[in-house]
Design an enzyme around this catalytic site. Structure first.
Site, mmCIF file in Angstrom:
data_model
loop_
_atom_site.group_PDB
_atom_site.id
_atom_site.type_symbol
_atom_site.label_atom_id
_atom_site.label_comp_id
_atom_site.label_asym_id
_atom_site.label_seq_id
_atom_site.Cartn_x
_atom_site.Cartn_y
_atom_site.Cartn_z
ATOM 1 N N ASP A 170 0.751 -1.139 -0.044
ATOM 2 C CA ASP A 170 0.089 -0.003 -0.056
ATOM 3 C C ASP A 170 0.835 1.203 0.213
ATOM 4 O O ASP A 170 2.022 1.226 0.733
ATOM 5 C CB ASP A 170 -0.960 0.061 1.271
ATOM 6 C CG ASP A 170 -1.734 1.115 1.164
ATOM 7 O OD1 ASP A 170 -2.903 0.970 0.621
ATOM 8 O OD2 ASP A 170 -1.413 2.230 1.954
ATOM 9 N N ASN A 178 -2.634 13.520 -3.127
ATOM 10 C CA ASN A 178 -3.570 14.133 -3.656
ATOM 11 C C ASN A 178 -3.994 15.248 -3.172
ATOM 12 O O ASN A 178 -4.386 16.305 -4.136
ATOM 13 C CB ASN A 178 -4.790 13.105 -3.788
ATOM 14 C CG ASN A 178 -4.866 12.043 -4.536
ATOM 15 O OD1 ASN A 178 -4.181 11.853 -5.573
ATOM 16 N ND2 ASN A 178 -5.175 10.909 -4.238
ATOM 17 N N HIS A 183 -5.056 15.369 -7.927
ATOM 18 C CA HIS A 183 -5.374 13.759 -8.272
ATOM 19 C C HIS A 183 -4.646 13.569 -9.515
ATOM 20 O O HIS A 183 -4.129 12.536 -9.674
ATOM 21 C CB HIS A 183 -6.799 13.841 -8.387
ATOM 22 C CG HIS A 183 -7.579 13.801 -7.137
ATOM 23 N ND1 HIS A 183 -7.631 12.502 -6.578
ATOM 24 C CD2 HIS A 183 -8.170 14.875 -6.492
ATOM 25 C CE1 HIS A 183 -8.406 13.032 -5.384
ATOM 26 N NE2 HIS A 183 -8.790 14.294 -5.461
ATOM 27 N N ASP A 187 -2.345 10.259 -9.925
ATOM 28 C CA ASP A 187 -2.118 9.086 -11.008
ATOM 29 C C ASP A 187 -0.724 8.799 -11.526
ATOM 30 O O ASP A 187 -0.583 7.710 -11.509
ATOM 31 C CB ASP A 187 -3.083 9.689 -12.275
ATOM 32 C CG ASP A 187 -4.539 9.659 -11.724
ATOM 33 O OD1 ASP A 187 -4.936 9.115 -10.853
ATOM 34 O OD2 ASP A 187 -5.242 10.272 -12.654
ATOM 35 N N GLU A 213 -4.789 2.343 -3.900
ATOM 36 C CA GLU A 213 -3.287 2.374 -3.930
ATOM 37 C C GLU A 213 -2.732 1.231 -3.399
ATOM 38 O O GLU A 213 -1.734 1.217 -2.984
ATOM 39 C CB GLU A 213 -2.809 3.650 -3.225
ATOM 40 C CG GLU A 213 -3.284 3.667 -1.803
ATOM 41 C CD GLU A 213 -4.608 4.411 -1.463
ATOM 42 O OE1 GLU A 213 -4.820 4.859 -0.285
ATOM 43 O OE2 GLU A 213 -5.434 4.519 -2.373
#
Length: 306
Positions: A170, A178, A183, A187, A213
């Site tokens: 994770d 973010n 955002h 990405d 994630e």
């Protein structure tokens, strides 16, 4: 694209094979239906098959029927090459599963045009299959496909009595990326972490996007100690360099939970995944950017925190 040419005449095999070579097409040639079937049922079958009708062993029609019964792998496009040119023969070939039909003697330009059509269809089929099994954002296997792969490796591990390690990873503080960079930057971090996760894997190791994630890595043939060492190597590689995005530069680290199958312990895939999840929770709780290995102690500690 890889082509299989099945032709019992040595002269015809050489002639058609020379066309394929001149056109820069990868191909392999065999002279019987039995040899063809071995290649078609192999783990890495051809994409397109040029089949003579009359063959020693299994004839072309028999091979076609066997191809269409194959359930694993990509679709194999087939072109029947034969001196039989009546309408009923064409119908028989199509009913058996042929995609196209070309009468002998083979005209090179006609053959090439049929192969070009086949290539377009094969490429489309493969792109659709990729889209159905891979995550659009990262290019890794999607959740459904990585879980299906885990099921297969779990079963193989039991049959062959060999350990399999799973790593649940994770990205640490992903929400912070973010919130601070946007955002779109998030990405880019997802894509870069996914790329780094794949860099040092063996050809038969598998990684997929488990959700959000989170990522799932499968290491066949690895026991718990080796799997933990490999996890730490992957963790170090991910954290080694900052992630540069068009929206700013950020760091990326991952927490990892590791579990492995053990022949003396019977558990389901769901329990196996739960063990990795419990270990990942421990890694987060103990400071992040670290690897935790499943043990009953880790399990009881995590249960006490829930």
């Amino acid at each position: 694209m890889k082509i299989l040419l099945v032709e019992d005449s040595y002269i015809e095999r050489r002639k058609i094979g020379s066309y394929l070579t001149d056109w820069g097409l990868e191909h392999v040639s065999v002279g019987s239906g039995t040899e063809a079937l071995k290649l078609l049922e192999s783990p890495n079958p051809p994409d397109l098959a040029l089949l003579d009708w009359v063959l020693p062993g299994l004839d072309g029609i028999d091979v076609l029927r066997r191809i269409r019964k194959l359930t694993q792998g990509n679709y194999i496009y087939t072109v029947m090459l034969t001196a039989k040119n009546q309408k009923k023969d064409r119908l028989s070939a199509m009913e058996a599963g042929a995609d196209d039909y070309l009468s002998k003697p083979v005209d090179p330009s006609e053959l090439r045009s049929r192969i070009m059509v086949g290539k377009r269809i094969v490429d489309l089929q493969q792109s659709l299959r990729f889209a159905a099994t891979h995550d659009f954002m990262t290019g890794l296997l999607n959740r459904a496909e990585i879980l299906a792969t885990l099921e297969r490796e779990f079963s193989r591990s039991g049959r062959e009595d060999k350990a399999t390690t799973v790593i649940l990873a994770d990205i640490d503080h992903f929400k912070r990326v973010n919130d601070t960079l946007g955002h779109a930057a998030g990405d880019e971090v997802l894509k870069e972490v996914a790329r780094r996760l794949k860099v040092d894997l063996r050809p038969y190791d598998v990684v997929g996007r488990y959700g959000g994630e989170e990522f799932l890595v499968i290491l066949p043939g690895c026991n718990l100690s080796i799997g933990a060492r490999r996890a730490n190597e992957i963790r170090t590689l991910v954290a080694k360099e900052p992630v540069i995005t068009p929206f700013g530069t950020t760091s990326a680290t991952i927490s990892m939970g590791v579990a492995a199958t053990v022949s003396t312990r019977d558990c389901s895939v769901e329990e196996f995944l739960h063990e990795a999840d419990v270990s990942l929770y421990a890694a987060k709780k103990n400071g992040r950017n670290r690897v935790e290995v499943f043990s009953p102690a880790v399990s009881s500690t995590s249960a006490g925190q829930s």
